[in-house]
Enzyme design. Structure first.
Site, PDB file in Angstrom:
ATOM      1  N   HIS A  54       7.805   8.157   8.097  1.00 16.24           N
ATOM      2  CA  HIS A  54       7.196   7.179   7.189  1.00 16.24           C
ATOM      3  C   HIS A  54       8.270   6.486   6.369  1.00 16.24           C
ATOM      4  O   HIS A  54       9.441   6.850   6.424  1.00 16.24           O
ATOM      5  CB  HIS A  54       6.114   7.817   6.310  1.00 16.24           C
ATOM      6  CG  HIS A  54       6.608   8.799   5.288  1.00 16.24           C
ATOM      7  ND1 HIS A  54       7.181  10.013   5.622  1.00 16.24           N
ATOM      8  CD2 HIS A  54       6.615   8.757   3.926  1.00 16.24           C
ATOM      9  CE1 HIS A  54       7.503  10.664   4.518  1.00 16.24           C
ATOM     10  NE2 HIS A  54       7.182   9.917   3.467  1.00 16.24           N
ATOM     11  N   HIS A  56       9.138   6.060   3.133  1.00 10.58           N
ATOM     12  CA  HIS A  56       9.691   6.392   1.810  1.00 10.58           C
ATOM     13  C   HIS A  56      11.214   6.535   1.855  1.00 10.58           C
ATOM     14  O   HIS A  56      11.776   7.010   2.840  1.00 10.58           O
ATOM     15  CB  HIS A  56       9.048   7.672   1.271  1.00 10.58           C
ATOM     16  CG  HIS A  56       7.656   7.446   0.758  1.00 10.58           C
ATOM     17  ND1 HIS A  56       6.736   8.456   0.614  1.00 10.58           N
ATOM     18  CD2 HIS A  56       7.039   6.308   0.360  1.00 10.58           C
ATOM     19  CE1 HIS A  56       5.598   7.955   0.138  1.00 10.58           C
ATOM     20  NE2 HIS A  56       5.759   6.653  -0.015  1.00 10.58           N
ATOM     21  N   ASP A  58      13.389   8.518   0.626  1.00  7.34           N
ATOM     22  CA  ASP A  58      14.019   9.819   0.889  1.00  7.34           C
ATOM     23  C   ASP A  58      13.896  10.228   2.361  1.00  7.34           C
ATOM     24  O   ASP A  58      14.356  11.294   2.759  1.00  7.34           O
ATOM     25  CB  ASP A  58      13.443  10.913  -0.032  1.00  7.34           C
ATOM     26  CG  ASP A  58      11.962  11.159   0.161  1.00  7.34           C
ATOM     27  OD1 ASP A  58      11.181  10.186   0.217  1.00  7.34           O
ATOM     28  OD2 ASP A  58      11.554  12.341   0.245  1.00  7.34           O
ATOM     29  N   HIS A  59      13.295   9.353   3.181  1.00  7.70           N
ATOM     30  CA  HIS A  59      13.194   9.605   4.627  1.00  7.70           C
ATOM     31  C   HIS A  59      13.931   8.557   5.454  1.00  7.70           C
ATOM     32  O   HIS A  59      14.210   8.794   6.623  1.00  7.70           O
ATOM     33  CB  HIS A  59      11.718   9.674   5.045  1.00  7.70           C
ATOM     34  CG  HIS A  59      10.980  10.784   4.351  1.00  7.70           C
ATOM     35  ND1 HIS A  59      10.570  11.930   4.986  1.00  7.70           N
ATOM     36  CD2 HIS A  59      10.624  10.934   3.044  1.00  7.70           C
ATOM     37  CE1 HIS A  59       9.987  12.738   4.114  1.00  7.70           C
ATOM     38  NE2 HIS A  59       9.998  12.153   2.924  1.00  7.70           N
ATOM     39  N   HIS A 112      -0.668  10.267   3.105  1.00 10.97           N
ATOM     40  CA  HIS A 112       0.488  10.161   2.190  1.00 10.97           C
ATOM     41  C   HIS A 112       0.940   8.702   2.144  1.00 10.97           C
ATOM     42  O   HIS A 112       1.093   8.113   1.079  1.00 10.97           O
ATOM     43  CB  HIS A 112       1.586  11.084   2.689  1.00 10.97           C
ATOM     44  CG  HIS A 112       2.852  11.060   1.892  1.00 10.97           C
ATOM     45  ND1 HIS A 112       2.936  11.557   0.616  1.00 10.97           N
ATOM     46  CD2 HIS A 112       4.090  10.594   2.197  1.00 10.97           C
ATOM     47  CE1 HIS A 112       4.185  11.405   0.173  1.00 10.97           C
ATOM     48  NE2 HIS A 112       4.908  10.817   1.110  1.00 10.97           N
ATOM     49  N   ASP A 131       5.822  14.187   5.326  1.00  5.85           N
ATOM     50  CA  ASP A 131       5.192  14.564   4.056  1.00  5.85           C
ATOM     51  C   ASP A 131       3.670  14.634   4.183  1.00  5.85           C
ATOM     52  O   ASP A 131       2.950  14.373   3.214  1.00  5.85           O
ATOM     53  CB  ASP A 131       5.544  13.552   2.955  1.00  5.85           C
ATOM     54  CG  ASP A 131       7.006  13.604   2.541  1.00  5.85           C
ATOM     55  OD1 ASP A 131       7.741  14.488   3.021  1.00  5.85           O
ATOM     56  OD2 ASP A 131       7.411  12.757   1.729  1.00  5.85           O
ATOM     57  N   HIS A 169      10.094  18.830   3.053  1.00  5.16           N
ATOM     58  CA  HIS A 169      10.485  19.246   1.697  1.00  5.16           C
ATOM     59  C   HIS A 169      10.351  20.751   1.510  1.00  5.16           C
ATOM     60  O   HIS A 169       9.490  21.390   2.125  1.00  5.16           O
ATOM     61  CB  HIS A 169       9.596  18.560   0.640  1.00  5.16           C
ATOM     62  CG  HIS A 169       9.869  17.099   0.462  1.00  5.16           C
ATOM     63  ND1 HIS A 169      10.792  16.612  -0.423  1.00  5.16           N
ATOM     64  CD2 HIS A 169       9.325  16.016   1.081  1.00  5.16           C
ATOM     65  CE1 HIS A 169      10.809  15.276  -0.361  1.00  5.16           C
ATOM     66  NE2 HIS A 169       9.929  14.891   0.550  1.00  5.16           N
TER      67      HIS A 169
HETATM   68 FE    FE Z   1       9.419  12.811   1.015  1.00  4.01          FE
HETATM   69 ZN    ZN Z   2       7.101  10.632   1.348  1.00  2.00          ZN
END
Ligand code: FE
Ligand code: ZN
Length: 257
Positions: A54, A56, A58-59, A112, A131, A169
């Site tokens: 996805h 985001h 942090d990905h 998410h 996530d 995570h």
């Molecule tokens: Fe994340």
């Molecule tokens: Zn995420």
């Protein structure tokens, strides 16, 4: 025999999963390039493909740097905007990441985010779910509805019990602390929480889990459970007693826990 995926820690609590055949390495959700480059050079591997669940940061934050001097495919969700995505994927697609002969099926798991996808290798029993499903919990509903997330989690839960859950995570201890607050009398939840506390005290990773463990102890996969429904009712009187209403109440509860 293909070696199990390895977790490359990133930021505070992200894991970037990596797996390889011979020296060809595939990386999932590289939020940061530096720890991936370090892992590749320390292990004599060359990066052959990126899998993205996805959009985001942090990905996806490491994609640009990782592909800068490499000509490698970036597989990701067709419904989201992913930097440098070369292979947009939809529910039901099958993909064999460059450098491997491992075939993954793609499942749309909105909730998410709306375009979130999961990658499943049935032969190895691997699930990369980003996530969506976490060990002991699930992702926050940033874009989707509780209905969408519950449907997504049910599809994941229908995979074989032995499926290994490679989520993105290290949230397991906080998730199980919440689970234990929801069903304090549940011995399986208590036992798993204690095991996870022990692992974290030693600085160890709590992943992967299995779907069997998740179905037994993850409250977000158990919104049909009587004790769990009663607990939601006590926490939020009038929240309703359908599985969906219970799931939505659980998610609200966790958001403020
Ligand atoms: Fe994340
Ligand atoms: Zn995420």
């Amino acid at each position: 025999m293909t070696a199990s995926p390895i977790a490359i820690p990133a930021f505070n609590d992200n894991y970037i999963w990596a797996f390889h055949q011979q020296d060809q390495c595939v990386v999932v959700d590289p939020g940061d390039a530096a720890p991936v480059e370090r892992y590749l050079s320390e292990n004599g591997l060359s990066l052959s493909a990126l899998l993205i669940t996805h959009h985001h940061p942090d990905h996806v934050g490491g994609i640009a740097a990782l592909i800068k001097d490499r000509d490698i495919p970036v597989y990701g969700p067709a419904a989201e905007s992913i930097p440098a995505m070369s292979h947009p994927l939809r529910d039901g697609d099958t993909v064999t990441p460059a450098g491997t002969d491992l075939s993954f099926s793609v499942m749309a798991v909105p909730g998410h985010t709306l375009g979130h996808i999961a990658f499943i290798n049935a032969a190895q029993g691997w699930l990369f779910c980003g996530d969506t499903l976490f060990a002991g919990g699930c992702g926050r509903l940033f874009e989707g509805t509780p209905e969408q997330m519950l449907h997504s989690l049910r599809r994941l839960a229908a995979l074989p019990d032995t499926t290994q859950v490679f989520c993105a995570h290290e949230y397991t201890q906080a998730n199980l602390t919440f689970a234990a607050a929801v069903t304090p009398e549940d011995p399986a939840v208590q036992a798993r929480l204690q095991a996870v506390i022990d692992l974290r005290q030693k600085g160890k990773i709590t992943l992967p889990s299995t779907l069997a463990e998740e179905k037994a102890t993850n409250p977000f996969l158990r919104s049909d459970d009587k004790d769990l429904k009663d607990s939601c009712q006590r926490h939020e009187p009038g929240c309703g007693d359908s599985d969906m209403q219970c799931f939505a109440a659980l998610r609200r509860w966790k958001d403020n826990f």
